[in-house]
Design a protein around this motif. Structure first.
Motif, PDB file in Angstrom:
ATOM      1  N   GLN A  16       0.615  -1.078  -0.114  1.00 43.26           N
ATOM      2  CA  GLN A  16      -0.066  -0.300   0.113  1.00 43.26           C
ATOM      3  C   GLN A  16       0.673   0.777  -0.149  1.00 43.26           C
ATOM      4  N   HIS A  17       2.233   0.813   0.481  1.00 41.76           N
ATOM      5  CA  HIS A  17       3.087   1.943   0.835  1.00 41.76           C
ATOM      6  C   HIS A  17       3.957   2.464  -0.569  1.00 41.76           C
ATOM      7  N   VAL A  18       3.790   1.569  -1.408  1.00 46.55           N
ATOM      8  CA  VAL A  18       5.288   1.473  -2.458  1.00 46.55           C
ATOM      9  C   VAL A  18       5.028   2.976  -4.181  1.00 46.55           C
ATOM     10  N   PRO A  19       3.740   3.011  -4.007  1.00 48.24           N
ATOM     11  CA  PRO A  19       3.764   3.805  -4.933  1.00 48.24           C
ATOM     12  C   PRO A  19       4.039   5.397  -4.121  1.00 48.24           C
ATOM     13  N   GLU A  20       3.663   5.919  -3.195  1.00 52.19           N
ATOM     14  CA  GLU A  20       4.534   6.887  -2.564  1.00 52.19           C
ATOM     15  C   GLU A  20       5.753   7.079  -1.859  1.00 52.19           C
ATOM     16  N   LEU A  21       5.950   5.499  -1.944  1.00 51.42           N
ATOM     17  CA  LEU A  21       8.081   5.379  -1.300  1.00 51.42           C
ATOM     18  C   LEU A  21       8.364   5.709  -2.477  1.00 51.42           C
ATOM     19  N   VAL A  22       8.044   4.998  -4.070  1.00 47.98           N
ATOM     20  CA  VAL A  22       9.564   5.100  -5.316  1.00 47.98           C
ATOM     21  C   VAL A  22       8.696   7.239  -5.040  1.00 47.98           C
ATOM     22  N   ALA A  23       7.933   7.397  -5.152  1.00 44.29           N
ATOM     23  CA  ALA A  23       7.817   9.122  -5.759  1.00 44.29           C
ATOM     24  C   ALA A  23       8.424   9.763  -5.020  1.00 44.29           C
ATOM     25  N   ARG A  24       8.718   9.398  -4.151  1.00 44.30           N
ATOM     26  CA  ARG A  24       9.820  10.476  -2.737  1.00 44.30           C
ATOM     27  C   ARG A  24      10.936   9.874  -2.684  1.00 44.30           C
ATOM     28  N   ALA A  25      11.126   8.845  -3.805  1.00 41.21           N
ATOM     29  CA  ALA A  25      13.049   7.819  -4.102  1.00 41.21           C
ATOM     30  C   ALA A  25      13.241   8.918  -5.029  1.00 41.21           C
ATOM     31  N   ILE A  26      12.249   8.482  -6.226  1.00 42.46           N
ATOM     32  CA  ILE A  26      12.426   9.641  -7.437  1.00 42.46           C
ATOM     33  C   ILE A  26      12.672  10.530  -7.201  1.00 42.46           C
ATOM     34  N   ALA A  27      11.731  11.815  -6.384  1.00 43.78           N
ATOM     35  CA  ALA A  27      12.382  13.387  -6.582  1.00 43.78           C
ATOM     36  C   ALA A  27      13.377  13.253  -5.331  1.00 43.78           C
ATOM     37  N   THR A  28      13.403  12.839  -4.286  1.00 39.93           N
ATOM     38  CA  THR A  28      15.113  12.476  -3.616  1.00 39.93           C
ATOM     39  C   THR A  28      15.817  12.977  -4.484  1.00 39.93           C
ATOM     40  N   ALA A  29      15.753  11.611  -5.202  1.00 44.85           N
ATOM     41  CA  ALA A  29      17.335  11.486  -6.281  1.00 44.85           C
ATOM     42  C   ALA A  29      17.622  12.848  -7.492  1.00 44.85           C
ATOM     43  N   ARG A  30      16.445  12.838  -7.653  1.00 50.10           N
ATOM     44  CA  ARG A  30      17.002  14.652  -9.083  1.00 50.10           C
ATOM     45  C   ARG A  30      17.556  15.728  -7.606  1.00 50.10           C
ATOM     46  N   GLU A  31      16.626  15.808  -6.707  1.00 46.97           N
ATOM     47  CA  GLU A  31      16.859  16.871  -5.846  1.00 46.97           C
ATOM     48  C   GLU A  31      18.203  16.757  -5.311  1.00 46.97           C
ATOM     49  N   ARG A  32      18.706  16.275  -5.038  1.00 43.62           N
ATOM     50  CA  ARG A  32      19.814  15.059  -4.213  1.00 43.62           C
ATOM     51  C   ARG A  32      20.416  13.681  -4.923  1.00 43.62           C
ATOM     52  N   PRO A  33      20.997  14.212  -6.057  1.00 47.37           N
ATOM     53  CA  PRO A  33      21.871  12.607  -6.618  1.00 47.37           C
ATOM     54  C   PRO A  33      22.825  11.903  -5.949  1.00 47.37           C
ATOM     55  N   ASP A  34      23.336  12.900  -4.217  1.00 49.82           N
ATOM     56  CA  ASP A  34      24.360  12.207  -3.522  1.00 49.82           C
ATOM     57  C   ASP A  34      23.870  11.563  -2.712  1.00 49.82           C
ATOM     58  N   LEU A  35      22.758  11.823  -2.638  1.00 56.24           N
ATOM     59  CA  LEU A  35      22.223  10.728  -0.660  1.00 56.24           C
ATOM     60  C   LEU A  35      21.495  10.120  -1.455  1.00 56.24           C
TER      61      LEU A  35
END
Length: 123
Positions: A16-35
């Motif tokens: 139930q949480h996977v879609p939002e977790l993936v969306a947040r991981a993608i957003a984080t990778a775009r904003e902070r690729p080193d994190l």
């Protein structure tokens, strides 16, 4: 241990949480690729759930009482060292290509397991 998450078993609580977790991981990778990030999903009765519910709004809350969030890899390692140090070896690397894996810690009432959520990083 019937209340511990089984290895390699799909979980409705996690799903139930996977879609939002993936969306947040993608957003984080775009904003902070080193994190480097890890997902944490705690079932409603997991020992970690009450303290996670007390966190600010970045915590995802499931209708079943479960909670989920994206955390730094260092924070995830600290959690695993405190809870189950042997799980550290299973905390996989997420990668940097178009196909990635989001490391996941799934906490249940009587145990934890780790796995990986695979996803495609959009261009």
């Amino acid at each position: 241990m019937p209340d511990a998450p089984a290895p390699n078993e799909r979980s409705e609580v996690v799903d139930q949480h996977v879609p939002e977790l993936v969306a947040r991981a993608i957003a984080t990778a775009r904003e902070r690729p080193d994190l480097r990030v890890v997902a944490l999903v705690a079932e409603a009765d997991a020992p970690e759930a009450p303290s996670l519910r007390a966190l600010p709004s970045e915590v995802l809350r499931g209708a079943d009482g479960s909670v989920a969030l994206i955390m730094t890899r260092d924070s995830a390692k600290d959690l695993l060292v405190a809870a189950n140090p042997w799980l550290l070896e299973f905390l996989e690397d997420e990668g940097y290509g178009p196909r990635r894996g989001l490391p996941l810690i799934h906490a249940a009432r009587r145990g934890m397991r780790t796995s990986v959520i695979e996803y495609d990083m959009p261009d």
